[in-house]
Design an enzyme around this catalytic site. Sequence first.
Site, PDB file in Angstrom:
ATOM      1  N   CYS A 157       7.412  -2.846   0.425  1.00 47.34           N
ATOM      2  CA  CYS A 157       6.493  -3.961   0.672  1.00 47.34           C
ATOM      3  C   CYS A 157       5.098  -3.580   0.228  1.00 47.34           C
ATOM      4  CB  CYS A 157       6.488  -4.317   2.152  1.00 47.34           C
ATOM      5  SG  CYS A 157       5.430  -5.696   2.576  1.00 47.34           S
ATOM      6  N   CYS A 170       2.139  -6.518   3.657  1.00 50.75           N
ATOM      7  CA  CYS A 170       3.180  -7.055   4.532  1.00 50.75           C
ATOM      8  C   CYS A 170       2.580  -7.619   5.802  1.00 50.75           C
ATOM      9  CB  CYS A 170       4.170  -5.952   4.903  1.00 50.75           C
ATOM     10  SG  CYS A 170       4.854  -5.108   3.474  1.00 50.75           S
TER      11      CYS A 170
END
Length: 286
Positions: free
Chosen positions: A130, A133
């Site tokens: 990610c 995030c």
Amino acid sequence: MLASKPAAPAPQNPDPLEVPQVHDPVRVVRRDLWRDGVSTPGERGIPEETATALTYNAASFAVMMATPRDLEDFALGFSLTEKVVGDAGEIEALDIVESEAGVELRMWVPLQTEQRLSARRRQLAGPTGCGLCGIDSLMEAVRAPPRVESTATFTSGDIAAGLDALASGQALHRETRAVHGAAFWRPGRGLVAIREDVGRHNALDKLVGALARSGEHAGEGLLVMTSRVSVELVQKAAVLGAPVMVAVSAPTALAVRTAEAAGITLVASARGGSFEVFTHPGRLSA
């Protein structure tokens, strides 16, 4: 993730930010120069790029690729612009530790600072792969900058003088033609400080650290940079308290909106005797 535990005792160091330099910032390498179809062997200097870890109380916070010069300024400037600490006094000690993998900027901070960092790391933690995030990460990326309050005014001649000082002060760039520069210039004093790095953000962090260590107030001068203007640079300029930011390349749209919100006069595309003013033009005159 940082653990919430009592801060490790700071190493005894009478001046925690005075540490020796490590690594050579320039490497001389062999290369072949081609000109008019003819190859000539020779050598040239290129900037070193070193993995640089910033740790607080033995816990890793970030790893940056940086030019191994002025690393004490980088440690302090990064800590200030990334809101790890509120002022230089929170860094109780700094060690620069060299290894085969790179350099560690090992800082020691009070327990309350470590606890704040631990909470911040929990908020920003995300799954593997990610980028940004969750809402906390997005909010952090576009965080509202502090407002720069300065009544200082400058002329177009000051902009030109600041740019000239930046160009003439870039010793590492003259040697390598491959690094960015960030400089602070004041009317009547000229070039106050300049720092260079392969990364434009790093160059600015180093400058912020250098000015903080010297006690220089940024509200009376120009911040001048060799790069384009991104939002992160404007956020760092706002933490520095620079009323005018001058860059040789264009800004992003988010950088312009952030400069407007921060009260910063944003001057960009500054080269060849011309420049563009995007925000708060009232600080400038002919």
